[in-house]
Write a protein that holds these residues in place. Structure first.
Motif, PDB file in Angstrom:
ATOM      1  N   ARG A  88       0.842  -1.191   0.000  1.00 47.92           N
ATOM      2  CA  ARG A  88       0.000   0.000   0.000  1.00 47.92           C
ATOM      3  C   ARG A  88       0.875   1.237   0.000  1.00 47.92           C
ATOM      4  NH1 ARG A  88      -5.424   0.592   1.327  1.00 47.92           N
ATOM      5  NH2 ARG A  88      -6.041   2.753   1.710  1.00 47.92           N
ATOM      6  N   GLY A  89       0.488   2.208  -0.775  1.00 49.88           N
ATOM      7  CA  GLY A  89       1.173   3.497  -0.785  1.00 49.88           C
ATOM      8  C   GLY A  89       0.610   4.404   0.283  1.00 49.88           C
ATOM      9  N   ASN A  90       0.955   5.671   0.211  1.00 49.18           N
ATOM     10  CA  ASN A  90       0.557   6.628   1.234  1.00 49.18           C
ATOM     11  C   ASN A  90      -0.825   7.206   0.927  1.00 49.18           C
ATOM     12  OD1 ASN A  90       0.768   8.257   3.487  1.00 49.18           O
ATOM     13  ND2 ASN A  90       1.817   9.886   2.381  1.00 49.18           N
ATOM     14  N   PHE A  91      -1.841   6.376   1.033  1.00 52.06           N
ATOM     15  CA  PHE A  91      -3.215   6.796   0.792  1.00 52.06           C
ATOM     16  C   PHE A  91      -4.071   6.435   1.999  1.00 52.06           C
ATOM     17  CE2 PHE A  91      -3.762   8.312  -3.544  1.00 52.06           C
ATOM     18  CZ  PHE A  91      -2.505   8.060  -4.067  1.00 52.06           C
ATOM     19  N   PRO A  92      -5.064   7.281   2.309  1.00 54.08           N
ATOM     20  CA  PRO A  92      -5.898   7.027   3.490  1.00 54.08           C
ATOM     21  C   PRO A  92      -6.797   5.813   3.304  1.00 54.08           C
ATOM     22  CG  PRO A  92      -6.766   8.865   2.217  1.00 54.08           C
ATOM     23  CD  PRO A  92      -5.450   8.516   1.597  1.00 54.08           C
ATOM     24  N   ASP A  93      -7.405   5.405   4.419  1.00 55.49           N
ATOM     25  CA  ASP A  93      -8.270   4.227   4.415  1.00 55.49           C
ATOM     26  C   ASP A  93      -9.533   4.418   3.579  1.00 55.49           C
ATOM     27  OD1 ASP A  93      -7.590   3.335   7.896  1.00 55.49           O
ATOM     28  OD2 ASP A  93      -6.474   3.031   6.025  1.00 55.49           O
ATOM     29  N   ARG A  94      -9.805   5.653   3.170  1.00 56.41           N
ATOM     30  CA  ARG A  94     -10.957   5.883   2.281  1.00 56.41           C
ATOM     31  C   ARG A  94     -10.773   5.126   0.960  1.00 56.41           C
ATOM     32  NH1 ARG A  94     -11.590  10.258  -0.073  1.00 56.41           N
ATOM     33  NH2 ARG A  94      -9.517  11.205   0.170  1.00 56.41           N
ATOM     34  N   PHE A  95      -9.532   4.817   0.654  1.00 57.31           N
ATOM     35  CA  PHE A  95      -9.214   4.064  -0.558  1.00 57.31           C
ATOM     36  C   PHE A  95      -9.114   2.585  -0.178  1.00 57.31           C
ATOM     37  CE2 PHE A  95      -8.097   7.316  -3.716  1.00 57.31           C
ATOM     38  CZ  PHE A  95      -8.084   8.436  -2.897  1.00 57.31           C
ATOM     39  N   SER A  96      -9.946   1.778  -0.785  1.00 49.66           N
ATOM     40  CA  SER A  96      -9.908   0.348  -0.519  1.00 49.66           C
ATOM     41  C   SER A  96     -10.079  -0.396  -1.831  1.00 49.66           C
ATOM     42  CB  SER A  96     -11.011  -0.064   0.462  1.00 49.66           C
ATOM     43  OG  SER A  96     -12.289   0.187  -0.107  1.00 49.66           O
ATOM     44  N   GLY A  97      -9.802  -1.680  -1.783  1.00 53.15           N
ATOM     45  CA  GLY A  97      -9.890  -2.440  -3.023  1.00 53.15           C
ATOM     46  C   GLY A  97     -10.286  -3.866  -2.787  1.00 53.15           C
ATOM     47  N   HIS A  98     -10.347  -4.553  -3.904  1.00 53.83           N
ATOM     48  CA  HIS A  98     -10.710  -5.962  -3.849  1.00 53.83           C
ATOM     49  C   HIS A  98     -10.184  -6.631  -5.105  1.00 53.83           C
ATOM     50  CE1 HIS A  98     -13.096  -9.344  -2.404  1.00 53.83           C
ATOM     51  NE2 HIS A  98     -13.428  -9.563  -3.655  1.00 53.83           N
ATOM     52  N   GLN A  99      -9.791  -7.890  -4.980  1.00 55.58           N
ATOM     53  CA  GLN A  99      -9.442  -8.673  -6.155  1.00 55.58           C
ATOM     54  C   GLN A  99     -10.298  -9.936  -6.155  1.00 55.58           C
ATOM     55  OE1 GLN A  99      -5.482 -10.454  -6.542  1.00 55.58           O
ATOM     56  NE2 GLN A  99      -5.520 -10.018  -8.742  1.00 55.58           N
ATOM     57  N   PHE A 100     -10.804 -10.274  -7.289  1.00 61.32           N
ATOM     58  CA  PHE A 100     -11.703 -11.426  -7.435  1.00 61.32           C
ATOM     59  C   PHE A 100     -10.921 -12.653  -7.908  1.00 61.32           C
ATOM     60  CE2 PHE A 100     -15.491  -9.050  -6.667  1.00 61.32           C
ATOM     61  CZ  PHE A 100     -15.189  -7.761  -7.078  1.00 61.32           C
ATOM     62  N   PRO A 101     -11.543 -13.834  -7.783  1.00 63.24           N
ATOM     63  CA  PRO A 101     -10.832 -15.063  -8.196  1.00 63.24           C
ATOM     64  C   PRO A 101     -10.368 -15.050  -9.647  1.00 63.24           C
ATOM     65  CG  PRO A 101     -12.722 -15.621  -6.843  1.00 63.24           C
ATOM     66  CD  PRO A 101     -12.816 -14.143  -7.102  1.00 63.24           C
ATOM     67  N   ASN A 102     -11.037 -14.277 -10.518  1.00 63.90           N
ATOM     68  CA  ASN A 102     -10.599 -14.208 -11.916  1.00 63.90           C
ATOM     69  C   ASN A 102      -9.525 -13.136 -12.126  1.00 63.90           C
ATOM     70  OD1 ASN A 102     -12.021 -11.840 -11.716  1.00 63.90           O
ATOM     71  ND2 ASN A 102     -13.360 -12.222 -13.480  1.00 63.90           N
ATOM     72  N   TYR A 103      -8.977 -12.621 -11.047  1.00 62.66           N
ATOM     73  CA  TYR A 103      -7.895 -11.636 -11.014  1.00 62.66           C
ATOM     74  C   TYR A 103      -8.338 -10.202 -11.288  1.00 62.66           C
ATOM     75  CZ  TYR A 103      -5.321 -16.005 -11.469  1.00 62.66           C
ATOM     76  OH  TYR A 103      -4.882 -17.292 -11.300  1.00 62.66           O
ATOM     77  N   SER A 104      -9.582  -9.979 -11.684  1.00 61.39           N
ATOM     78  CA  SER A 104     -10.041  -8.608 -11.865  1.00 61.39           C
ATOM     79  C   SER A 104     -10.071  -7.906 -10.512  1.00 61.39           C
ATOM     80  CB  SER A 104     -11.416  -8.579 -12.535  1.00 61.39           C
ATOM     81  OG  SER A 104     -12.388  -9.136 -11.669  1.00 61.39           O
TER      82      SER A 104
END
Lengths: 110, 115
Positions: free
Chosen positions: B57-73
């Motif tokens: 993770r870079g220097n970004f606040p927790d407002r930024f979140s993500g997800h990766q799916f089983p198909n890699y998207s």
């Protein structure tokens, strides 16, 4: 910081001339990658040079790497108007993370 | 072979809203990284996903979140949008987190404007 810093910030040349852009970084790297970006669109991968390589060519592009000086250069020979773009170097660390500087904005005049 | 695809291409949101950006990696790639690029600046690393987990993770606040799916998207979510979140958001795909020897390929980006 691993961030690459490009020099110069801006470069303007005539079509047919060569363009040289430089990149400096601060820590050890696995490889260094160069990218081109046209008008705020996605980055196009140009070339990857590994830490154990000193020079690499791809078409009109020539990249050098000097790990002792922590620097790299990108040479575009016989430039064309279509080469007008921003160019970024990205040192690549073991964590597979690329870090970018502000880029060099190249203008090739027809 | 489709390269890295991102959607949508453009988006306008109001301050305080939430946004979700999407990325499909290049065929054969399993690692997705997200970058934010403000006008006139270089891309800044937000985070990287591999094996459905945030790896760096870079220097970004927790407002930024993500997800990766089983198909890699992957998806990038930004909550409580600020005017300063206006930027081009770039997705890059590569093969194998760590190792550090593979090229990263970028999508065309999503231009987010917060008003």
């Amino acid at each position: 910081s691993q961030q690459g810093e490009e020099d110069p910030q801006a470069l303007s040349i005539q079509e047919g001339e060569n363009a040289t852009m430089n990149c400096s970084y601060k820590t050890s790297i696995n490889n260094l990658q160069w990218y081109r970006q046209n008008s705020g669109r996605g980055l196009v991968h140009l070339i990857l040079i590994r830490s154990n390589e000193r020079e690499k060519h791809s078409g009109r592009l020539r990249v050098t790497l000097d790990t002792s000086k922590k620097s790299s250069s990108l040479l575009i020979t016989a430039s064309r108007a279509a080469d007008t773009a921003s160019y970024f170097c990205a040192p690549h660390n073991a964590g597979n993370m690329l870090t970018f500087g502000g880029g060099t904005r190249l203008m090739v005049k027809p | 072979d489709a390269g890295v695809t991102q959607s949508p291409t453009h988006l306008i949101k109001t301050r305080g809203q939430q946004v979700t950006l999407r990325c499909s990696p290049k065929s054969g790639h399993d690692t997705v990284s997200w970058y934010q690029q403000a006008l006139g600046q270089g891309p800044q690393f937000i985070f990287q996903y591999y094996e459905e987990e945030e790896r760096q993770r870079g220097n970004f606040p927790d407002r930024f979140s993500g997800h990766q799916f089983p198909n890699y998207s992957s998806e990038l979510n930004v909550n409580a949008l600020l005017l300063g979140d206006s930027a081009l958001y770039l997705c890059a795909s590569s093969f194998g987190a760590g190792g550090g020897s593979t090229e990263a390929f970028f999508g065309q980006g999503t231009r987010l404007t917060v008003v």
